[in-house]
Design an enzyme around this catalytic site. Structure first.
Site, short mmCIF file in Angstrom:
data_model
loop_
_atom_site.label_atom_id
_atom_site.label_comp_id
_atom_site.label_asym_id
_atom_site.label_seq_id
_atom_site.Cartn_x
_atom_site.Cartn_y
_atom_site.Cartn_z
N LYS A 23 0.85 -1.19 0.08
CA LYS A 23 -0.02 0.05 0.01
C LYS A 23 1.00 1.29 0.01
O LYS A 23 2.02 1.39 0.78
CB LYS A 23 -0.94 0.07 1.16
CG LYS A 23 -1.72 1.03 1.18
CD LYS A 23 -3.12 1.03 2.06
CE LYS A 23 -2.73 1.32 3.63
NZ LYS A 23 -3.72 1.47 4.43
N ASP A 67 -15.80 16.12 18.40
CA ASP A 67 -14.93 16.74 17.72
C ASP A 67 -14.54 18.24 18.17
O ASP A 67 -15.44 18.71 18.82
CB ASP A 67 -15.26 16.75 16.25
CG ASP A 67 -14.04 16.94 15.36
OD1 ASP A 67 -13.75 15.77 14.78
OD2 ASP A 67 -13.58 17.87 15.33
N ARG A 96 -10.35 -1.86 7.22
CA ARG A 96 -9.36 -2.74 8.07
C ARG A 96 -9.08 -1.98 9.36
O ARG A 96 -8.87 -2.69 10.35
CB ARG A 96 -8.34 -3.07 7.32
CG ARG A 96 -7.15 -2.10 6.55
CD ARG A 96 -6.38 -1.40 7.86
NE ARG A 96 -5.03 -1.01 7.41
CZ ARG A 96 -4.39 0.01 8.03
NH1 ARG A 96 -4.82 0.81 8.87
NH2 ARG A 96 -2.91 0.09 7.65
N1 LIG Z 1 -4.29 3.17 13.15
C1 LIG Z 1 -4.70 3.19 12.02
O1 LIG Z 1 -4.57 2.07 11.42
C2 LIG Z 1 -5.05 4.51 11.13
C3 LIG Z 1 -5.48 4.21 9.88
C4 LIG Z 1 -5.90 5.51 9.16
C5 LIG Z 1 -5.88 6.63 9.78
N2 LIG Z 1 -5.20 6.76 11.12
C6 LIG Z 1 -5.11 8.04 11.89
O2 LIG Z 1 -6.43 8.24 12.34
C7 LIG Z 1 -6.44 9.98 12.57
C8 LIG Z 1 -7.76 10.13 12.31
O3 LIG Z 1 -7.77 9.96 10.61
P1 LIG Z 1 -8.74 10.70 9.81
O4 LIG Z 1 -8.54 10.33 8.52
O5 LIG Z 1 -10.24 10.50 10.31
O6 LIG Z 1 -8.31 12.17 9.99
P2 LIG Z 1 -9.19 13.43 9.66
O7 LIG Z 1 -8.47 14.62 9.66
O8 LIG Z 1 -10.22 13.32 8.68
O9 LIG Z 1 -10.26 13.54 10.95
C9 LIG Z 1 -9.61 13.72 12.36
C10 LIG Z 1 -10.26 14.51 13.23
O10 LIG Z 1 -10.01 14.91 14.66
C11 LIG Z 1 -10.51 16.05 14.91
N3 LIG Z 1 -9.64 16.46 16.22
C12 LIG Z 1 -8.37 16.70 15.96
N4 LIG Z 1 -7.83 16.85 17.39
C13 LIG Z 1 -8.88 16.85 18.33
C14 LIG Z 1 -8.97 16.95 19.73
N5 LIG Z 1 -8.12 17.54 20.35
N6 LIG Z 1 -10.10 16.70 20.24
C15 LIG Z 1 -11.30 16.34 19.14
N7 LIG Z 1 -11.29 16.11 18.03
C16 LIG Z 1 -9.79 16.40 17.38
C17 LIG Z 1 -10.41 16.74 13.87
O11 LIG Z 1 -11.12 18.02 14.11
C18 LIG Z 1 -11.00 15.92 12.66
O12 LIG Z 1 -12.43 16.11 12.53
C19 LIG Z 1 -5.12 10.33 11.89
O13 LIG Z 1 -4.17 10.56 12.77
C20 LIG Z 1 -4.67 9.41 10.92
O14 LIG Z 1 -3.44 9.38 10.56
C21 LIG Z 1 -4.86 5.73 11.78
#
Ligand SMILES: NC(=O)c1ccc[n+]([C@@H]2O[C@H](COP(=O)([O-])OP(=O)(O)OC[C@H]3O[C@@H](n4cnc5c(N)ncnc54)[C@H](O)[C@@H]3O)[C@@H](O)[C@H]2O)c1
Length: 317
Positions: A67, A159, A110
């Site tokens: 990926k 959020d 996933r």
């Molecule tokens: N663990 C995994 O396998 C995996 C997979 C995909 C994404 N991620 C991670 O998950 C996170 C979320 O991904 P996404 O694509 O939904 O991102 P995104 O940017 O679409 O959404 C993140 C949200 O979190 C909110 N946010 C940020 N800080 C905050 C806080 N202190 N309190 C409340 N809300 C807050 C933002 O306003 C936003 O709406 C990212 O860090 C991404 O890298 C992890």
């Protein structure tokens, strides 16, 4: 000829039951050392963003997958998504590339399956109130898949941007009929929920120890670099702490890395990998009042799991 799948085709081809089975199998084989999963390579494109490479050879699943994920924060100004991804799937028996698929839905599926499996093995059986902090792209997938493995009676969402929480609540309520409410602060949500998902981009904790009730389960999916963290280190110090991959966590799980660096926990305080619990090598939740935390940074093994479903479905078409 290499087949190409769009996001909507990926979504249509993956059933939730198969998703659970294959992601569980991937975690199990990862923990048993039966997968070849080199560390995620992060290539910094100066002035623009990061490109992450995530390879995995999963012979028991019949795939090699790679990926490629890009995270370009300034894409917002261009009207483009900040995160983009595609996966290449190769037949490991003859080396022939068979499939290329868009991989945003694959990642959502996933990652949500990882949370759902953690709920199955670590949450209380009577858990009925589900909460999510961070209502961005991942949140919809997390709610859709996780709400199916609990006796979900109510969902609370929060959020930093209230409109994002309201949009998620309105969409999910309309689609499922479940009672979904917006919380204006994280404390209210944490104090009320049996299962809490953190899916933020935060660098500072969004869940604090004083708020967490005995018996709570937390799935922390957000932080994937040493600088990021979502969970108060004191929660990690007092919880049963489970990870997706210990090797990856040591490199990338900011929540744990920061807690270790602050001297609040040691790496041997990590209870184990989810795959060890799935394989029956370690028990999951043992007591009603335990606080359990699943920290996932995301693994290529999970991508390989979905890739194997896509391959079997497209071969039989
Ligand atoms: N663990 C995994 O396998 C995996 C997979 C995909 C994404 N991620 C991670 O998950 C996170 C979320 O991904 P996404 O694509 O939904 O991102 P995104 O940017 O679409 O959404 C993140 C949200 O979190 C909110 N946010 C940020 N800080 C905050 C806080 N202190 N309190 C409340 N809300 C807050 C933002 O306003 C936003 O709406 C990212 O860090 C991404 O890298 C992890």
């Amino acid at each position: 000829m290499v087949k190409i799948l769009s996001e909507s085709e990926v979504e249509a081809l993956v059933s939730v039951e198969e998703l659970f089975d294959k992601v569980a199998e991937a975690f199990k084989t990862l923990s048993l050392g039966e997968l070849l999963m080199p560390p995620r390579e992060r290539i910094r494109v100066e002035g623009f963003g990061d490109i992450l490479l995530m390879p995995c050879l999963a012979q028991s699943l019949g795939v090699f997958s790679l990926k490629v994920v890009s995270v370009y924060p300034r894409n917002i100004e261009l009207g483009l998504p900040t995160t983009n991804a595609a996966v290449l799937v190769v037949n490991p028996e003859n080396g022939v590339p068979e499939l290329v698929a868009e991989a945003k839905a694959l990642t959502g599926l996933r990652t949500a399956a990882a949370t759902a499996l953690s709920v199955r093995y670590l949450a209380r059986r009577d858990a009925s109130r589900l909460g999510i902090i961070g209502c961005g792209y991942q949140a919809g997938w997390q709610l859709k898949i996780t709400s199916r493995v609990m006796k979900t009676e109510q969902i609370l969402v929060h959020d930093l941007y209230r409109e994002r929480a309201e949009r998620l609540a309105d969409e999910f309520r309309a689609r499922t009929g479940i009672d979904v409410r917006v919380c204006l602060n994280a404390q209210e949500l944490v104090e009320a929920c049996d299962v809490i998902i953190t899916a933020t981009t935060s660098k500072t904790p969004v869940v604090w120890k004083d708020w967490v009730r005995p018996g709570t389960h937390i799935s922390a999916i957000g932080a994937y670099t040493p600088e990021m963290a979502e969970i108060d280190p004191r929660v990690l110090a007092s919880a049963k702490l489970v990870v997706d991959s210990l090797k990856a966590a040591r490199e990338e799980a900011g929540d744990i890395i920061q807690a270790v660096n602050a001297g609040l926990i040691r790496w041997d305080n990590v209870y184990g990998e989810i795959g060890e619990i799935i394989a029956g090598r370690k028990p999951g939740r043992l007591r009603e009042d335990e606080v359990t935390v699943f920290k996932t940074v995301g693994t290529a093994a999970q991508d390989a799991a979905v890739a194997s479903i896509l391959l079997s479905k497209t071969r039989s078409r």
